[in-house]
Structure formats: structure tokens, C-alpha cells
Design a protein around this motif. Sequence first.
Motif, PDB file in Angstrom:
ATOM      1  N   UNK A 240       0.845  -1.186   0.000  1.00  7.57           N
ATOM      2  CA  UNK A 240       0.000   0.000   0.000  1.00  7.57           C
ATOM      3  C   UNK A 240       0.884   1.241   0.000  1.00  7.57           C
ATOM      4  N   UNK A 241       0.321   2.368  -0.393  1.00  9.75           N
ATOM      5  CA  UNK A 241       1.076   3.624  -0.438  1.00  9.75           C
ATOM      6  C   UNK A 241       0.134   4.789  -0.224  1.00  9.75           C
ATOM      7  N   UNK A 242       0.685   5.909   0.263  1.00  9.77           N
ATOM      8  CA  UNK A 242      -0.147   7.094   0.476  1.00  9.77           C
ATOM      9  C   UNK A 242       0.683   8.260   0.974  1.00  9.77           C
ATOM     10  N   UNK A 243       0.036   9.412   1.108  1.00  4.64           N
ATOM     11  CA  UNK A 243       0.708  10.627   1.562  1.00  4.64           C
ATOM     12  C   UNK A 243      -0.319  11.581   2.144  1.00  4.64           C
ATOM     13  N   UNK A 244       0.140  12.450   3.018  1.00  6.85           N
ATOM     14  CA  UNK A 244      -0.715  13.520   3.537  1.00  6.85           C
ATOM     15  C   UNK A 244      -0.531  14.732   2.633  1.00  6.85           C
ATOM     16  N   UNK A 245      -1.621  15.180   2.025  1.00  8.54           N
ATOM     17  CA  UNK A 245      -1.559  16.288   1.079  1.00  8.54           C
ATOM     18  C   UNK A 245      -2.253  17.515   1.669  1.00  8.54           C
ATOM     19  N   UNK A 246      -1.485  18.580   1.862  1.00  9.74           N
ATOM     20  CA  UNK A 246      -2.107  19.834   2.278  1.00  9.74           C
ATOM     21  C   UNK A 246      -2.237  20.751   1.066  1.00  9.74           C
ATOM     22  N   UNK A 247      -2.768  21.929   1.264  1.00  7.48           N
ATOM     23  CA  UNK A 247      -3.047  22.828   0.138  1.00  7.48           C
ATOM     24  C   UNK A 247      -1.790  23.359  -0.527  1.00  7.48           C
ATOM     25  N   UNK A 248      -0.637  23.181   0.124  1.00  6.21           N
ATOM     26  CA  UNK A 248       0.606  23.703  -0.442  1.00  6.21           C
ATOM     27  C   UNK A 248       1.563  22.600  -0.878  1.00  6.21           C
ATOM     28  N   UNK A 249       1.059  21.370  -1.052  1.00  7.31           N
ATOM     29  CA  UNK A 249       1.988  20.294  -1.417  1.00  7.31           C
ATOM     30  C   UNK A 249       2.557  20.521  -2.809  1.00  7.31           C
ATOM     31  N   UNK A 250       1.810  21.198  -3.681  1.00  6.59           N
ATOM     32  CA  UNK A 250       2.335  21.770  -4.922  1.00  6.59           C
ATOM     33  C   UNK A 250       1.682  23.141  -5.083  1.00  6.59           C
ATOM     34  N   UNK A 251       2.221  23.946  -5.981  1.00  6.32           N
ATOM     35  CA  UNK A 251       1.710  25.319  -6.098  1.00  6.32           C
ATOM     36  C   UNK A 251       0.269  25.370  -6.589  1.00  6.32           C
ATOM     37  N   UNK A 252      -0.089  24.471  -7.533  1.00  8.31           N
ATOM     38  CA  UNK A 252      -1.458  24.485  -8.075  1.00  8.31           C
ATOM     39  C   UNK A 252      -2.008  23.058  -8.128  1.00  8.31           C
ATOM     40  N   UNK A 253      -2.621  22.579  -7.053  1.00  5.58           N
ATOM     41  CA  UNK A 253      -3.217  21.242  -7.090  1.00  5.58           C
ATOM     42  C   UNK A 253      -4.314  21.152  -8.147  1.00  5.58           C
ATOM     43  N   UNK A 254      -4.509  19.962  -8.667  1.00  4.14           N
ATOM     44  CA  UNK A 254      -5.489  19.748  -9.729  1.00  4.14           C
ATOM     45  C   UNK A 254      -6.909  19.944  -9.206  1.00  4.14           C
ATOM     46  N   UNK A 255      -7.580  20.951  -9.714  1.00  3.54           N
ATOM     47  CA  UNK A 255      -8.974  21.197  -9.317  1.00  3.54           C
ATOM     48  C   UNK A 255      -9.875  20.086  -9.821  1.00  3.54           C
ATOM     49  N   UNK A 256      -9.558  19.541 -11.005  1.00  5.05           N
ATOM     50  CA  UNK A 256     -10.366  18.468 -11.582  1.00  5.05           C
ATOM     51  C   UNK A 256     -10.365  17.246 -10.664  1.00  5.05           C
ATOM     52  N   UNK A 257      -9.189  16.857 -10.155  1.00  9.14           N
ATOM     53  CA  UNK A 257      -9.104  15.693  -9.283  1.00  9.14           C
ATOM     54  C   UNK A 257      -9.756  15.953  -7.933  1.00  9.14           C
ATOM     55  N   UNK A 258      -9.704  17.179  -7.459  1.00 14.29           N
ATOM     56  CA  UNK A 258     -10.382  17.502  -6.200  1.00 14.29           C
ATOM     57  C   UNK A 258     -11.894  17.383  -6.359  1.00 14.29           C
ATOM     58  N   UNK A 259     -12.423  17.889  -7.474  1.00 16.28           N
ATOM     59  CA  UNK A 259     -13.864  17.822  -7.710  1.00 16.28           C
ATOM     60  C   UNK A 259     -14.334  16.380  -7.856  1.00 16.28           C
ATOM     61  N   UNK A 260     -13.491  15.525  -8.432  1.00 18.64           N
ATOM     62  CA  UNK A 260     -13.858  14.121  -8.617  1.00 18.64           C
ATOM     63  C   UNK A 260     -13.557  13.256  -7.393  1.00 18.64           C
TER      64      UNK A 260
END
Length: 884
Positions: A240-260
Motif C-alpha cells: 500500500x502507499x499514500x501521503x498527507x496532502x495539504x493545500x501547499x503540497x504543490x503550487x497548483x493542485x489539480x482542481x479536476x481531481x479535487x472535484x472528482x
Amino acid sequence: MKGYTYKLNSPKSMEREERNIATYTRDELSEMTTLQLRSICHKEKLVEGLSGSLDREALMRTVLKYRNAEQSLLITSFKHGGHERVEAHLKRYLNTPIRDNGSLKVPARLTLYSGLQVDSRDKYRIEVPSTFTESNVLIVNDHQELCGIAYLIRDAAESGVYYLGVSKEIPFYQTGNKNYSFLFFRKQDSEYIYKSYQQDKPLPPVNLHYCRIPIADLDIRELEETEVVLAIDFGTSNTTAGAFLDSSYISTPSAHDQLNGRIGLGRINYVSFPNMTRKTEEWIEVLPTVVSVADCSDASKIRYHFGYEALKSMKKSGYTGHATVFHGIKRWVNNYKQTEELMDPQGNALSVVRSDILRAYITHVVEMAEHQFKCRFKHLHISSPVKLRTQFSDMFATILPEYDIETEHGLDEGMAVLYNTIADQIEKRSFMDGESYNALVIDCGGGTTDLSSCRFRIEDGHLSYKLDIHTAYENGDTNYGGNNITYRIMQFMKIVFADYYSSRRRVTDIDHLIDIPGTDLYRHVDEYGVSSVYEGFEAAYREAEKLIPTRFKTYENRTREEYLRVRSNFYFLWEIADNMKKEFFRKTGIVRNRFDSDSGNRQENDLKITAVDRWCLSLTDHDVMKDVYDFPNVVFNIKEINQLIKADIYDIVRKFLEDYYQEGKLQDYSIIKLTGQSCTIDVFREALKEFVAGRSIEFRQKTEHPGQVPDLKLACLRGAIRYLNDRKAGIIEASITNDAPIVPYSVVAFTHSRQEKLLISMQERLSHVQGSVSRPFSAVEVEFYLKGGDGEVRHKYVYTSDASSYTPIRYEDIKEAYGTKIPQDDTDSIINGEVKLFVFAEANAWGFHVLPITRRDEQLYRGTKQFFAFENDLSELDFFDGWK
């Protein structure tokens, strides 16, 4: 016992239109044996193929005649000059537009990443009329410049719905004109586009029909590197694999993936993998630790299948294909530089180092995470058993040099599981400030079971929570895990099927095979040992081998057809046994379950049907092997399975906890934590209650997503992620001390008079291990023996002495290098011509060192130090070696 059964029976008669008709491609059929092709003809009732006179090629033609799966020519791999050729053909032949009446619907916004594929998981949904099907899709601007090549992926669940797909090998180009559009084509036009991309020779002129749909917003990006650590729980059976992602993990997180809902900010995100072994593709947060060879014709571009794809390729070939398959590659940690022979389905052979296979698997996991989270990882945390933490860290640092492997602040598997509990206590404030807690962690994974202890204290400081943690490995069994349970069920299935298919057609009773009442089973194991419980069972299994052979290793000197039949028997039975295990132990309230040719329609609400595409076993009848295709009308129930595995599980629990119980130490532990998928079994908890009060056991079977991965399987991964994030955020300040583990083995050598000399005592802390044995300097080889808890020899090690490697040394130098591991009295007693081989261990290495010291002309000399691992392959028991 309604609601607690698992049944395999023949399918009910159904109307032709209600059946899901299987289709096949030539590529699929070309990988199958004659036996499998005949099996398909039998299942699909293709009368022409049932004639014994048909050869393999004729059988393939027959299947394709009636069950041909139409293939689409899609551009999925890079071809030099292909982009330019397609663009030239567009400018020349794109003449006939197809009017859209509004039935063709495309995404409003499209975000593409260079070097990253797009598939159905990205959910770029496209609805098209019947004019179009799976085909290539081009992205162009107003100047007819080709910007990229994509394709349509059919949604198996909904007619007329497709998803956009893009190969990671196909580059996209940004142009000066930003008015982008999709170009959709009819099937014949799409195939022309495919040929123009693949072939550099001229094609005849054509009139391309197309439909142009403007793209509202197209964003082409480069993958951004993130400082977030990707945590990987690398398991013997599953990863298994995973990570904790906050709003600053990259400069522009994918809005499409967040909506889905594919990524969620401010929480732990688990990597999902496609399970392609079922009729409908589903995504699940666990990947089987299995690797198969897809293509090794080119040594510089070896292609592998991983996880479910590897299992699917094995199943597709009827478990009789040429492709090499590796199970449990985690066991290679102590021998990862060893060479393995590869063979692909086409028979191409190649030799590679194990580290290359391990690297390919871990890299695949990382790439799946990068695809899902749309970022580039450079920091990895890979969990390992506490006793092998150093070996795993060294191995991954060697095979993955481009990544920063977290070692300084990394957690072992047991500690990660425990921190998950500590984090819960901190969040709920359910701890006593400054009070010490003692915990035991029992981890029953796919191939091994480990017991770790921990003492920790939590202080609510002025700026953060201060944690003081001491952890140590206490005991383990490298030969017991979830695979042992699968094997027991497979044995039982084979016995039941042998009775069913024999002329007796009798119903096999578990009480006949294990004739000890359940209430007396634990006492019987205490008095006579676990092997006595299964004596009658093992005898019945050996008898079943005569009718349904599975030990394919013993058929290597027989004909190829016989060998492949027996190998197919084993893998087929293993697969359905593993499926049945998962269905019975997936939830606490198990429903009835059975195998059938199709999930079909069912009237019973509590009946779960697991589809088996092709039922085929090879039986031995008077030294001749024949096929059976009819489903056995037998029923398995949960009480039988519990009775079957009860003694095994009690024995492993007894091995771990009996000494603690008898010495009264168990009452010192306020927490007993269970982890690993195998611990979801109620029998496990019942066995623990013989030693521990039930309220002391942390045992949860819930899943975050019902029907998916059990919570216990994700506990290790979740604990590691929470620790890394809490430490990064300054919520905790942790001081972790890894105490020397206890050795569950003894090491002995023999003197010249064959007297056994104990060098390492069992149940001794690794940091206290030391001993020595003497030989004349002329001795070239010295043998050492590793013994298990039963006193039986597990391994023989041979130290080879090289006279030219000895160098002069003073005892002061020995003491500075090895401290008390080599006492001065032991070196002072060495006489001229004697070599004394000192055996000692270090707390961070799971094994022992041998260092020879000799005396010549009153001068001490030191030889070459050599390390011997306690477990060469982590687990000595291989269920896939062909002897089961």
C-alpha cells in the motif's frame, strides 16, 4: 448455518440473451495452450472446437469465428516521426466535417501533464453518438497544428460513454494559437490516422470525416516536484502507499481531481490501483506484491506486469504460460544482488539481478502515486520489519539512488502501527500526561508474523507533545502468515473436490479430517503439538494428490502437457482458495458465498456469487489425465474453515505469548495491538483470549470504504504518514530508541571431536550475543548451524578462510573496533597455529558476524569478517515452489 456457507456449483440454465458472452482476441488466444483453447470451446459450446482432431491453430480459428473481440487501433506508444506524418495528413485530407447535433459532449476543462498518462481514473468523461467508437482523438488549434494525440476508452458500465486516454509516451505541444479543439473520427478514419502515425511509407489518399468540438480550456503543465514524503508499506503479499496532502503540497493542485474526489487536501490520501482480475475494473488501495515478465526480448527495455495485471496475465494463460512470475519479492532483502532467470510469454530468456526487479516494482508504485496526485516525488518512506530495518534501508538506498529514502526519522512496521494508536490518544486526549505505557504489537502479514514490544510516554509540553518511545523486536515466525491460511483452505478444497469427483461422491466432513472437538483443540495443541492435529488431514491431502495433482515440481521429468496441467491445477485452486478466504474474513457478518460461471441473477439476498470464468481441473484416471468442466456441487461454511485453521492460529499465538503469560508479564501491557490482514479473523482473537482479556486487545475490522481494504491492513501505512506529518508540523517531538531485538534462534558449531558448542543462545538480546570456536590455521572451511525453537537445523553456513587475507593487529585495535564483543582473555588464550572464530552480533543487523583471529610467532592476525543473515530469504517457506 444459513448465512455462513460458501458454495461452488454448476450454473443454472440461462437464456442466451441473458448470458455475458465472452470474446477473445488473437493475441489472447496465441498465449493459450491447446488445453485452454479446448476448455473455451467446451465452455462456450463451440461444437466445431470439440473435435479431437483439431490442432491448436484450428482451435484458435474456431474461437475467433464465433467469439472474436474486435480490436481498436489506438496510438499508445511513441513512434519517431509519427506526429509530423499525422499533421501532414490532416492538412492534406481533413476535408469532410460531420455535423454535431449536440449529442457529443466533452469536458469543459482539460489539464494534461507532460510524461503522465491519462486514463479512466482521471474521469474526463465524453459522450458520443453511435457514429463513433473506441478511436483516436486529435487535439489541434485553429491553424490545424497538431498539439496532441489521445484516444477514447469505453465505459463498460454505460453505453455511449467513454473516457479520454493519453499515453505517457506521447508528447503534447503548446502552440502560439491557443484555440484548441478535439477532432473525433469514424472507426475507418481513426485507423487511417493510426497507420499514418505508425508507418513511414506513403499511404493512399483518403477523405477524412471528422467532428470538431472546441475545448473551453486546455492547460498543459509540467509535473511539479513536491517535498511531501510518499509512504509505502511494502508487504510480502500486498503493498500500500499514500501521503498527507495539504493545500501547499504543490503550487497548483489539480482542481479536476479535487472535484472528482481523487485527491483530498488536508487529509491522508491512499494510492489506488486498478484491479483488472474481475470483469469490471475497480480501483482498490492495495497492490499484490507479484511481478510477472511481459517482454524481455530487449535487455535494455524489459517490461513487467505488476500486481493485479500480473495475476490477470497468469489467469489469462491458464497458469500454464512461459512467463516468469515472482511472488513475495520482499523476501529477497538479504540476497537482493542474486541473479534470476527471466522468460516472457514468447519464450525470450534473460538473466537479471533481483535488485532490478525490486526497483521496477517500487518505481511502479511511485509512478501510480504521481499519476494520482499529479506531482513528482523525491522523498520516500518505506516501512520494514523492526529486526531488518537496517538491511531494508541499505537495500532501498542502493536500488533507488535518485530518491531520498527516509532513514533518520523512519518507522519500522510495528512502530508505525503503534504510532497510529498514539496519535489517536493524542487527538482524543485519552492519555495520562507523563505516564508510561507498555504495548505489544502482533503483526500477522501475508508471509510472516512478528511480535514487537514498546514502552512509551506522552508529555503535553509547552510547544508540542513530547514522546519518549523504546521499541524492540521480541519474537517472530518467518513461516506463518496469511498465505498459510490460504494454503490450508486450498488443501481442504482439494480433499473435498477429490472426494466429489471420485466415484464415491461423498460429502467430506471436517470433523472426520480433524477429529478433535473444538473445545479440546487448544489443550490438545498444548500437550501434543500442532502437527498432531493435522495428521489425518495431511494424509487425506496426500491421497487427494493421486486424483488432483498439484505438486508440479515432481512433473518436470514428465511430458510438457502433464506438467502444465498440474501447474494449472495448483494456481487455479490457490486463486479460488484465496478468494474464498477473503470473502469469509472480509467482514464480521459474513454472507453466504459460492462460485459460479457468472454472477448472474440471484434470488437469495444473502448469497454472494464469485464468478469463475473457466472452471477446469485435470484429474488423473489410470495414469491418464482428463479434464472436468462441471462445477462441484459442494458447500463450504465458515464453521468448517474456523475449525480448519484454529489449531494453526492458536499455535502461533501460544508461541508468542505463553512465556509472557506464565511469567505474569502480560498484565504489564496496557495495549495489545493487532495488525495485518490476517488478524481480522475472529479465530485469531479467540486464541488471544486464552492469554489476554478481550478488552486489552485493540482489534478493529472496520474499513474506511466498506468492501475494500480492511482497516488493519492500512494501520501501518496510516501510522507512518501521521508520524511524518505530525513531526513536520511540530505537533510532536519524538525520541525513539530501538532496543536490540531478541534472537529466536541458536547458532552452534562442532569441535574436532564432534562436540556441539553453543555460540548464540536462543531468546538472547542481539546486543549480548557472542561466542567462539577454534580450528587449526590450516582449516579452510568452518561450518555453523542455525537452529529454530524446535531444535531442528534451519540453515548451514560455511565460512571460507583465506590465509592471504590475514593482517597483523594489536588487541588495543581489536578492543577499539569491537569492544567487549571480543574479550582480551579470549585472544590471550590463542596459541600459535590456532585460529579462533569469534561469533558476535550487532543491534542493527539481523544476523551474526564471524571474525577469525589467529596467532603466528606470538603475533595476532585478523582475517576477513563475514556477515551471515538469520534468514536468507526472510521466509523459508515458499508456497509457489511446486512442492505443495
